[in-house]
Design an enzyme around this catalytic site. Structure first.
Site, PDB file in Angstrom:
ATOM      1  N   SER A 179       8.826   3.851 -10.632  1.00  0.00           N
ATOM      2  CA  SER A 179      10.284   3.575 -10.219  1.00  0.00           C
ATOM      3  C   SER A 179      11.120   4.790 -10.685  1.00  0.00           C
ATOM      4  CB  SER A 179      10.630   2.409 -10.739  1.00  0.00           C
ATOM      5  OG  SER A 179      10.584   2.312 -12.071  1.00  0.00           O
ATOM      6  N   HIS A 207       9.182  -0.261  -4.698  1.00  0.00           N
ATOM      7  CA  HIS A 207       9.797   0.542  -4.362  1.00  0.00           C
ATOM      8  C   HIS A 207       8.891   1.283  -3.076  1.00  0.00           C
ATOM      9  CE1 HIS A 207      12.780   1.068  -7.250  1.00  0.00           C
ATOM     10  NE2 HIS A 207      11.923   0.644  -8.074  1.00  0.00           N
ATOM     11  N   LYS A 239      15.376  -4.583  -2.700  1.00  0.00           N
ATOM     12  CA  LYS A 239      15.240  -3.013  -2.732  1.00  0.00           C
ATOM     13  C   LYS A 239      15.457  -2.688  -1.258  1.00  0.00           C
ATOM     14  CE  LYS A 239      14.258  -2.379  -7.324  1.00  0.00           C
ATOM     15  NZ  LYS A 239      13.326  -2.726  -8.285  1.00  0.00           N
TER      16      LYS A 239
HETATM   17  C1  LIG Z   1      13.201  -3.458  -9.743  1.00  0.00           C
HETATM   18  C2  LIG Z   1      11.918  -3.479  -9.937  1.00  0.00           C
HETATM   19  C3  LIG Z   1      11.205  -4.696 -10.611  1.00  0.00           C
HETATM   20  C4  LIG Z   1      12.321  -5.965 -10.893  1.00  0.00           C
HETATM   21  O1  LIG Z   1      12.401  -6.651  -9.488  1.00  0.00           O
HETATM   22  P1  LIG Z   1      13.905  -7.452  -9.317  1.00  0.00           P
HETATM   23  O2  LIG Z   1      13.802  -8.324  -8.306  1.00  0.00           O
HETATM   24  O3  LIG Z   1      15.076  -6.534  -9.565  1.00  0.00           O
HETATM   25  O4  LIG Z   1      14.059  -8.328 -10.722  1.00  0.00           O
HETATM   26  C5  LIG Z   1       9.929  -4.823 -10.997  1.00  0.00           C
HETATM   27  N1  LIG Z   1       9.233  -3.984 -10.658  1.00  0.00           N
HETATM   28  C6  LIG Z   1       9.703  -2.651 -10.356  1.00  0.00           C
HETATM   29  C7  LIG Z   1       8.411  -1.572 -10.229  1.00  0.00           C
HETATM   30  C8  LIG Z   1      11.041  -2.471 -10.120  1.00  0.00           C
HETATM   31  O5  LIG Z   1      11.470  -1.474  -9.723  1.00  0.00           O
END
Ligand SMILES: *Cc1c(COP(=O)(O)O)cnc(C)c1O
Length: 386
Positions: A179, A207, A239
């Protein structure tokens, strides 16, 4: 006597001095390329809305229709009376889309990771995690009480050594796209290692899902990996999907096991059914509008070419996450501030989110950016960096 439990001022001042103080900006209006902040319009290069679906007309219409049909609150957890037809249909559609037998919705990705790892492992087992894994994966590993082993980033040799020394049931856990770096793990080699050592494999594709692969199937589609290869696949919906929530996909038995044992699933309110309806719409849009992935790749390529010509320190990434390494936290914050003055919103990522001395600007792209906006960002970066 005064109660010194609440004496936070010293610690806060220290964070400020170390350039590690975090604060929020208030955005007025929907997510998009232009964000209205304090009466100013900023060009947004820090969102995870990679495909521009967070305010897509069809997704928003499905959300509103969902409220008309299901109301707002889900009323309870999934195992009580909160599991609606909308949630159920989305789970079936996500299973079909990922080519897995079943999928299970979670209210957030953080909760999915925390819950799944601690449901599958216990004391006496071993969890093996990439050093650069997302905080929720690391926290899940710690919560599970399994022996916690971090291996060097994307390093199969180190992973193999640690797998060979693992106790109990081993579970290998990794981001599918890192990330803060935007790079990918050596997934096909990890699949082989997991098989050889009879280890579980959990990939968090927060991602990659929606973005990578011809159809948006994410990192597993990119590498052509099936349910047998990656038996525990996690994805988020906040996302590239532009909505909210997360899911885990895998075999019938895995999902049934998670329904029984995952505390962050059992003991929390189901996300609103209207959010599930919105996500069903974004899943449809994302499959039919492949131009979004193509445009994103085009913009990423244009940025990398320009940045290389300018001698910016890029990372080994072909994804929508394109960090520019600066190093020092103070210089990174200053560069982000200078970009802001020029009308660009790019986040400064500092420790503890990244290792000490590896502070960076984390630039993210959306299918809705234009080529002139990318060129303007490159010019602004030339002026902003030390
Ligand atoms: C954003 C993210 C999460 C968390 O997801 P949310 O739905 O925002 O709680 C988990 N793992 C990774 C790699 C992320 O980038």
């Amino acid at each position: 006597m005064a109660n010194n439990f609440y004496d936070f001022a010293g610690e806060l001042r220290q964070l400020e001095q170390d350039n590690l103080y975090r604060s929020r900006r208030v955005v007025d209006g929907p997510q998009g390329i232009m964000l209205n902040v304090d009466g100013r319009q900023l060009i947004n290069f820090c969102s995870n809305d990679y495909l521009g679906l967070a305010n897509h007309a069809e997704v928003a219409a499905a959300f509103k229709a969902g409220v008309d049909r299901y109301g707002v609150g889900s009323g309870s957890a999934h195992l009580i009376c909160g599991h609606s037809a909308a949630h159920h249909a989305l789970e079936e559609e996500l299973a079909a889309f990922t080519g897995r037998e079943r999928a299970l919705l979670f209210s957030t990705g953080y909760m999915a990771n925390l819950g799944v790892i601690s449901a599958l492992l216990g004391r006496g087992d071993t969890v093996l995690e990439d050093r650069l894994n997302h905080a929720s994966l690391l926290d899940g590993g710690l919560l599970s009480r399994a022996r916690f082993q971090r291996y060097r980033h994307a390093d199969c040799e180190d992973l193999q050594t640690k797998l060979a020394a693992a106790n109990g049931k081993p579970l290998l856990v990794s981001d599918g796209v890192f990330s803060m770096d935007g790079d990918l793990p050596p997934l096909p080699a990890m699949v082989k290692l997991a098989e050889q050592h009879h280890a579980g494999l959990l990939i968090d594709d927060a991602h990659g899902f929606g973005v990578l692969g011809k159809n948006g199937g994410g990192v597993v589609e990119h590498f052509g990996l099936s349910q047998d290869d990656v038996p525990i696949l996690m994805g988020t919906l906040g996302k590239a999907f532009g909505t909210f929530g997360a899911f885990v996909a895998g075999s019938e038995d895995l999902i049934e096991m998670l329904i029984q044992k995952t505390r962050s699933y059992v003991f929390t309110t189901a996300l609103p059914a209207a959010v599930a309806e919105a996500t069903r719409a974004s899943l449809r849009v994302l499959q039919s509008e492949s131009w979004r992935r193509e445009q994103l790749q085009n913009l990423i390529g244009r940025f990398r070419k320009g940045a290389q010509q300018q001698g910016l320190q890029l990372m080994d990434s072909f994804t929508a996450i394109q960090p520019v390494l600066v190093g020092d936290s103070g210089q990174t914050v200053a560069a982000s501030q200078r970009l802001l003055e020029q009308g660009f919103w790019v986040s400064a990522i500092r420790p503890p989110t990244v290792p000490a001395g590896a502070a960076r600007l984390r630039i993210t792209f959306s299918a809705h950016h234009t080529e002139p906006q990318v060129d303007a960002l490159l010019e602004a970066l030339a002026r902003a960096l030390p």
